[in-house]
Design a protein around this motif. Structure first.
Motif, PDB file in Angstrom:
ATOM      1  N   GLU A  36       0.955  -1.430   0.062  1.00 27.13           N
ATOM      2  CA  GLU A  36       0.118   0.009  -0.027  1.00 27.13           C
ATOM      3  C   GLU A  36       0.862   1.349  -0.099  1.00 27.13           C
ATOM      4  N   ARG A  37       1.862   1.222   0.810  1.00 26.13           N
ATOM      5  CA  ARG A  37       2.780   2.217   0.689  1.00 26.13           C
ATOM      6  C   ARG A  37       3.291   2.810  -0.527  1.00 26.13           C
ATOM      7  N   GLU A  38       3.740   1.762  -1.215  1.00 25.06           N
ATOM      8  CA  GLU A  38       4.601   1.767  -2.364  1.00 25.06           C
ATOM      9  C   GLU A  38       3.626   1.943  -3.655  1.00 25.06           C
ATOM     10  N   GLY A  39       2.251   2.097  -3.358  1.00 21.18           N
ATOM     11  CA  GLY A  39       1.201   2.188  -4.442  1.00 21.18           C
ATOM     12  C   GLY A  39       1.248   0.884  -5.416  1.00 21.18           C
ATOM     13  N   ARG A  40       1.648  -0.320  -4.843  1.00 23.05           N
ATOM     14  CA  ARG A  40       1.558  -1.674  -5.646  1.00 23.05           C
ATOM     15  C   ARG A  40       0.574  -2.617  -5.504  1.00 23.05           C
ATOM     16  N   THR A  41      -0.382  -2.323  -4.573  1.00 19.90           N
ATOM     17  CA  THR A  41      -1.357  -3.397  -4.243  1.00 19.90           C
ATOM     18  C   THR A  41      -2.269  -3.997  -5.043  1.00 19.90           C
ATOM     19  N   GLU A  42      -2.527  -3.075  -6.083  1.00 18.59           N
ATOM     20  CA  GLU A  42      -3.397  -3.760  -7.410  1.00 18.59           C
ATOM     21  C   GLU A  42      -2.321  -4.422  -8.412  1.00 18.59           C
ATOM     22  N   LEU A  43      -1.311  -4.130  -8.265  1.00 14.43           N
ATOM     23  CA  LEU A  43      -0.400  -4.831  -9.099  1.00 14.43           C
ATOM     24  C   LEU A  43      -0.070  -6.246  -8.762  1.00 14.43           C
ATOM     25  N   ALA A  44       0.297  -6.140  -7.236  1.00 19.00           N
ATOM     26  CA  ALA A  44       0.428  -7.558  -6.763  1.00 19.00           C
ATOM     27  C   ALA A  44      -0.700  -8.424  -6.713  1.00 19.00           C
ATOM     28  N   GLN A  45      -1.852  -8.023  -6.710  1.00 21.75           N
ATOM     29  CA  GLN A  45      -3.068  -8.638  -6.632  1.00 21.75           C
ATOM     30  C   GLN A  45      -3.328  -9.317  -7.848  1.00 21.75           C
ATOM     31  N   ALA A  46      -3.036  -8.639  -9.032  1.00 17.49           N
ATOM     32  CA  ALA A  46      -2.902  -9.145 -10.073  1.00 17.49           C
ATOM     33  C   ALA A  46      -2.123 -10.318 -10.310  1.00 17.49           C
ATOM     34  N   CYS A  47      -0.779 -10.217 -10.042  1.00 17.01           N
ATOM     35  CA  CYS A  47       0.168 -11.237 -10.071  1.00 17.01           C
ATOM     36  C   CYS A  47      -0.307 -12.335  -9.144  1.00 17.01           C
TER      37      CYS A  47
END
Length: 205
Positions: free
Chosen positions: A170-181
């Motif tokens: 969340e801090r790095e703004g990568r939650t959505e990308l991680a979830q897609a992975c």
């Protein structure tokens, strides 16, 4: 905290509701050749459960399969790609939805190339785990105390790691990308089983 050992299935009702941490031990790294020997599972409340499958197992484990197939339970792994392939190939269950601490680590701890579970536990939780039994014989008639403790340690910390890594994503703004992975991992595992484990089908070559 206790480690519970079971043969061929998980007893009914031993896990609290919510996410479960999962790991597997096999006879090697080639899913179709190297049989599934142990499934480790924890609800994060302090106990770990080890389910051992013998060499002639039919993998008829209805209680374990029910938990693994539950679409309401997040399954937490470290290197989910391997574990979910083994679980589907031998148990016939796609154990998803998925959170993979190794992928989350690679997407947040970009300051290092050390993403093993031992490294994560040490840095993020200040604890030590031993990997001495990682390459031992998991297919024997008896699992040693050292093997049991090693297997349990592989799921013991995953809930806490997930909490920290969620915050970092969340801090790095990568939650959505991680979830897609994470969402793609079942397909990636099925590609591995089907024979594309060493091929990058997205590459130009």
């Amino acid at each position: 905290m206790a480690v519970h050992f079971h043969e061929e299935d998980l007893p009914e009702g031993v896990l609290a509701p919510g996410p479960v941490a999962i790991d597997t031990e096999t006879m090697g790294l080639i899913t179709r050749r190297d049989r599934l020997c142990v499934v480790q599972i924890s609800d994060g409340k302090g106990d770990e459960h080890l389910v051992r499958f013998g060499p002639n197992s039919t993998y008829d484990a209805p209680n374990l399969k029910k938990v693994l197939a539950d679409p309401e339970r997040i399954k937490i792994y470290h290197f989910a790609r391997f574990d979910i392939a083994a679980l589907e190939y031998y148990l016939g269950v796609m154990a998803a939805p998925v959170f993979c601490t190794k992928i989350a680590s690679k997407m947040t701890r970009t300051y290092t190339d050390r993403h093993g579970l031992k490294n994560l536990v040490n840095e993020l939780l200040g604890a030590e785990i031993s990997k001495q039994q990682q390459s031992s014989d998991w297919g024997g008639k008896v699992l040693s105390d050292a093997q049991r403790d090693y297997a349990a340690s592989d799921v013991r910390f995953l809930h806490r790691l997930r909490d920290i890594l969620i915050e970092r994503l969340e801090r790095e703004g990568r939650t959505e990308l991680a979830q897609a992975c994470f969402d793609f991992l079942p397909t990636r595992a099925r590609l591995d089983i089907a024979g594309w484990e060493d091929k990058d089908i997205f590459s130009h070559e």
